[in-house]
Design a protein around this motif. Structure first.
Motif, PDB file in Angstrom:
ATOM      1  N   ASP A 226      31.559   8.032  15.878  1.00 25.15           N
ATOM      2  CA  ASP A 226      32.221   6.445  15.191  1.00 25.15           C
ATOM      3  C   ASP A 226      32.597   5.820  16.282  1.00 25.15           C
ATOM      4  OD1 ASP A 226      34.783   7.841  15.998  1.00 25.15           O
ATOM      5  OD2 ASP A 226      36.154   7.323  14.755  1.00 25.15           O
ATOM      6  N   LEU A 227      33.108   4.353  16.661  1.00 22.13           N
ATOM      7  CA  LEU A 227      33.597   3.607  17.698  1.00 22.13           C
ATOM      8  C   LEU A 227      34.507   4.067  18.396  1.00 22.13           C
ATOM      9  CD1 LEU A 227      33.103  -0.257  16.360  1.00 22.13           C
ATOM     10  CD2 LEU A 227      31.724   1.030  17.448  1.00 22.13           C
ATOM     11  N   CYS A 228      34.466   3.855  19.753  1.00 23.31           N
ATOM     12  CA  CYS A 228      35.331   4.433  20.399  1.00 23.31           C
ATOM     13  C   CYS A 228      36.351   3.035  20.848  1.00 23.31           C
ATOM     14  CB  CYS A 228      35.150   4.247  22.256  1.00 23.31           C
ATOM     15  SG  CYS A 228      36.493   5.258  22.658  1.00 23.31           S
ATOM     16  N   ARG A 229      37.080   3.392  20.032  1.00 23.48           N
ATOM     17  CA  ARG A 229      39.044   2.595  20.552  1.00 23.48           C
ATOM     18  C   ARG A 229      40.411   2.975  20.499  1.00 23.48           C
ATOM     19  NH1 ARG A 229      39.021   0.598  13.901  1.00 23.48           N
ATOM     20  NH2 ARG A 229      39.154   2.716  13.277  1.00 23.48           N
ATOM     21  N   HIS A 230      39.665   4.318  21.733  1.00 18.01           N
ATOM     22  CA  HIS A 230      40.662   5.110  21.922  1.00 18.01           C
ATOM     23  C   HIS A 230      40.788   4.739  23.023  1.00 18.01           C
ATOM     24  CE1 HIS A 230      39.089   8.435  22.724  1.00 18.01           C
ATOM     25  NE2 HIS A 230      38.440   8.522  22.093  1.00 18.01           N
ATOM     26  N   GLY A 231      42.252   5.205  24.432  1.00 17.63           N
ATOM     27  CA  GLY A 231      42.587   4.991  25.682  1.00 17.63           C
ATOM     28  C   GLY A 231      42.224   3.991  26.023  1.00 17.63           C
ATOM     29  N   ILE A 232      41.274   3.858  27.279  1.00 15.68           N
ATOM     30  CA  ILE A 232      40.948   2.358  28.081  1.00 15.68           C
ATOM     31  C   ILE A 232      40.666   1.538  26.870  1.00 15.68           C
ATOM     32  CG2 ILE A 232      38.708   2.444  29.036  1.00 15.68           C
ATOM     33  CD1 ILE A 232      41.297   1.068  30.202  1.00 15.68           C
ATOM     34  N   SER A 234      41.269   0.776  23.528  1.00 15.26           N
ATOM     35  CA  SER A 234      42.587   0.460  23.219  1.00 15.26           C
ATOM     36  C   SER A 234      43.390  -0.741  24.031  1.00 15.26           C
ATOM     37  CB  SER A 234      43.235   1.699  22.967  1.00 15.26           C
ATOM     38  OG  SER A 234      44.168   2.396  24.098  1.00 15.26           O
ATOM     39  N   VAL A 235      42.677  -1.100  24.961  1.00 12.34           N
ATOM     40  CA  VAL A 235      43.136  -2.661  26.119  1.00 12.34           C
ATOM     41  C   VAL A 235      42.199  -3.349  25.461  1.00 12.34           C
ATOM     42  CG1 VAL A 235      43.517  -3.859  28.136  1.00 12.34           C
ATOM     43  CG2 VAL A 235      43.638  -1.268  27.471  1.00 12.34           C
ATOM     44  N   VAL A 236      40.751  -3.887  24.937  1.00 18.77           N
ATOM     45  CA  VAL A 236      40.377  -5.015  24.847  1.00 18.77           C
ATOM     46  C   VAL A 236      38.973  -4.161  24.543  1.00 18.77           C
ATOM     47  CG1 VAL A 236      40.408  -6.754  26.597  1.00 18.77           C
ATOM     48  CG2 VAL A 236      39.289  -5.059  27.119  1.00 18.77           C
ATOM     49  N   ARG A 237      37.713  -5.193  24.114  1.00 24.02           N
ATOM     50  CA  ARG A 237      36.785  -3.910  23.233  1.00 24.02           C
ATOM     51  C   ARG A 237      35.361  -3.844  24.567  1.00 24.02           C
ATOM     52  NH1 ARG A 237      36.674  -8.488  18.977  1.00 24.02           N
ATOM     53  NH2 ARG A 237      35.250  -9.440  19.842  1.00 24.02           N
ATOM     54  N   HIS A 238      36.411  -4.204  25.727  1.00 26.49           N
ATOM     55  CA  HIS A 238      34.933  -4.589  26.195  1.00 26.49           C
ATOM     56  C   HIS A 238      35.611  -4.099  27.758  1.00 26.49           C
ATOM     57  CE1 HIS A 238      31.048  -4.944  23.304  1.00 26.49           C
ATOM     58  NE2 HIS A 238      31.927  -6.070  23.173  1.00 26.49           N
ATOM     59  N   PRO A 239      36.493  -2.887  27.869  1.00 23.77           N
ATOM     60  CA  PRO A 239      36.932  -3.106  29.473  1.00 23.77           C
ATOM     61  C   PRO A 239      36.456  -2.750  30.434  1.00 23.77           C
ATOM     62  CG  PRO A 239      36.847  -0.802  28.020  1.00 23.77           C
ATOM     63  CD  PRO A 239      36.223  -1.781  27.137  1.00 23.77           C
ATOM     64  N   ASN A 240      34.824  -2.054  29.969  1.00 25.16           N
ATOM     65  CA  ASN A 240      33.643  -2.263  31.034  1.00 25.16           C
ATOM     66  C   ASN A 240      33.097  -3.340  31.812  1.00 25.16           C
ATOM     67  OD1 ASN A 240      32.555  -2.708  28.781  1.00 25.16           O
ATOM     68  ND2 ASN A 240      31.026  -1.300  28.843  1.00 25.16           N
ATOM     69  N   TYR A 241      32.738  -4.520  30.780  1.00 24.60           N
ATOM     70  CA  TYR A 241      32.615  -5.818  31.578  1.00 24.60           C
ATOM     71  C   TYR A 241      34.051  -6.026  31.815  1.00 24.60           C
ATOM     72  CZ  TYR A 241      28.563  -4.670  28.358  1.00 24.60           C
ATOM     73  OH  TYR A 241      27.374  -4.681  28.152  1.00 24.60           O
ATOM     74  N   LEU A 242      35.009  -5.847  31.651  1.00 21.31           N
ATOM     75  CA  LEU A 242      36.043  -6.960  32.166  1.00 21.31           C
ATOM     76  C   LEU A 242      36.153  -5.875  33.666  1.00 21.31           C
ATOM     77  CD1 LEU A 242      38.641  -8.159  32.352  1.00 21.31           C
ATOM     78  CD2 LEU A 242      40.162  -6.222  31.585  1.00 21.31           C
ATOM     79  N   GLN A 305      36.728  -4.341  11.817  1.00 25.49           N
ATOM     80  CA  GLN A 305      38.453  -4.524  11.669  1.00 25.49           C
ATOM     81  C   GLN A 305      38.771  -4.100  13.615  1.00 25.49           C
ATOM     82  OE1 GLN A 305      39.569  -0.503  10.158  1.00 25.49           O
ATOM     83  NE2 GLN A 305      42.183  -0.729  11.524  1.00 25.49           N
ATOM     84  N   TRP A 306      37.917  -3.974  14.129  1.00 23.51           N
ATOM     85  CA  TRP A 306      38.402  -4.320  15.774  1.00 23.51           C
ATOM     86  C   TRP A 306      38.708  -5.347  15.975  1.00 23.51           C
ATOM     87  CZ3 TRP A 306      35.408  -0.999  20.214  1.00 23.51           C
ATOM     88  CH2 TRP A 306      35.326  -1.126  20.811  1.00 23.51           C
TER      89      TRP A 306
END
Length: 348
Positions: A226-232, A234-242, A305-306
């Motif tokens: 399923d989608l990864c929505r935990h850990g980092i 859980s801060v934003v949907r695209h933490p790698n791009y941030l 939902q995310w």
């Protein structure tokens, strides 16, 4: 003594050549001048020439293998190549000095810049290449565009060369410093140290954010589908791009403490615009929505939902106190301390 004098003469000649081929804005204001145009000619056009050549070679390989994703391999590796060519390769080629002499004329802040670009680029290249090789086929994001009539006939001019131009803009903070003189900002030594620490902190936080995001996503995919929505995540949907945005912003900020021109801030702005409105999170979520809606209704509902719960790119106010967000800030502070220790050791 003769050898030392000869070395000093070569370094002076090399620095004189850099100053001769560059123009700077006056420290009293940052309005566009003819000098700015000269700087762009000495950095933007050579960068575009380098990236265009690399993009052409990449396009040929991509068309041969029918894998558009090869252009993603060029994104980090090209920036590393360009940075080292600008800092060391070009002076060696133009003045005939050795690598050690060229490296000796690079300031500590510029060495930090080169080290940051190399660390970021090498890690991202390894990440992209390893995923590509393990997948054994093209990135699903490009499946739809390849079905367009005559895609390969126009891909060079619609995708590969335009990205070469974007890369040229993004690379300004890692190329302009090596064709300029001393800082254009009349800052005290304490202020310069603070600015450098801010740049190091931004890089450390952004790099940690990228590493955490990619590592947690990989571990999640091994265990669940399923989608990864935990850990980092859980801060934003695209933490790698941030994280990538913070890294590129840090390159421009670092230059405030050394060779600076406001034009180089076009680099992080171009990188941010590309990630938000062209590639990056926009392209990723458009692809996910199409694929999940057809092939994975459960993921599609999770994605909907995310989107309601989390911002795409920048954390909301409530997410600033997320433990993972605070951990990233801590990584930034650790980076500042480590840089201070290294600078004290190697420049004392």
């Amino acid at each position: 003594m003769a050898d030392s004098t000869s070395l000093d003469d070569r370094l002076v000649d090399r620095l004189t050549e850099r100053l001769r081929t560059s123009s700077r804005v006056a420290s009293s204001d940052f309005k566009m001048t003819t000098g700015d145009i000269g700087i762009l000619k000495s950095t933007l056009l050579p960068s575009f020439g380098l990236y265009s050549g690399l993009s052409l070679a990449t396009f040929i390989a991509a068309e041969t293998t029918t894998r558009v994703e090869l252009k993603d391999w060029l994104w980090p590796s090209g920036q590393v190549i360009n940075a080292w060519w600008s800092a060391v390769g070009r002076p060696m080629h133009e003045t005939g000095i050795s690598f050690s002499d060229a490296w000796a004329s690079v300031s500590w802040t510029q060495k930090l810049l080169l080290g940051g670009v190399t660390l970021w680029g090498a890690r991202l290249f390894a990440r992209i290449a390893s995923r590509s090789l393990a997948r054994g086929k093209d990135d699903p994001r490009y499946d739809a565009v390849k079905k367009e009539p005559g895609f390969w006939k126009s891909a060079l001019f619609k995708i590969f060369l335009p990205e070469a131009f974007v890369l040229s803009l993004i690379s300004l903070p890692i190329t302009m410093p090596f064709s300029m003189g001393e800082t254009t900002l009349p800052l005290s030594l304490n202020s310069l140290g603070t600015v450098r620490a801010l740049g190091v902190g931004l890089f450390s936080a952004g790099f940690a954010l990228e590493v955490l995001a990619d590592t947690q996503l990989e571990l999640h995919r091994r265990e669940r589908d399923d989608l990864c929505r935990h850990g980092i995540w859980s801060v934003v949907r695209h933490p790698n791009y941030l994280g990538d945005t913070l890294v590129h912003l840090s390159f421009a900020v670092l230059n405030l403490a050394d060779s600076f021109n406001p034009i180089m801030f076009l680099g992080p702005v171009a990188n941010y615009a590309f990630l938000r409105f062209i590639g990056g999170d926009k392209q990723t979520e458009e692809s996910q929505e199409v694929r999940y809606q057809v092939n994975d209704p459960h993921k599609y509902q999770q994605l909907k939902q995310w989107r309601q719960e989390k911002n795409s790119f920048w954390p909301s106010v409530r997410d600033l106190i997320n433990p993972w967000a605070l951990a990233v800030v801590g990584c930034g502070l650790i980076g500042v301390v480590v840089e201070e220790m290294l600078r004290t050791t190697f420049t004392a």
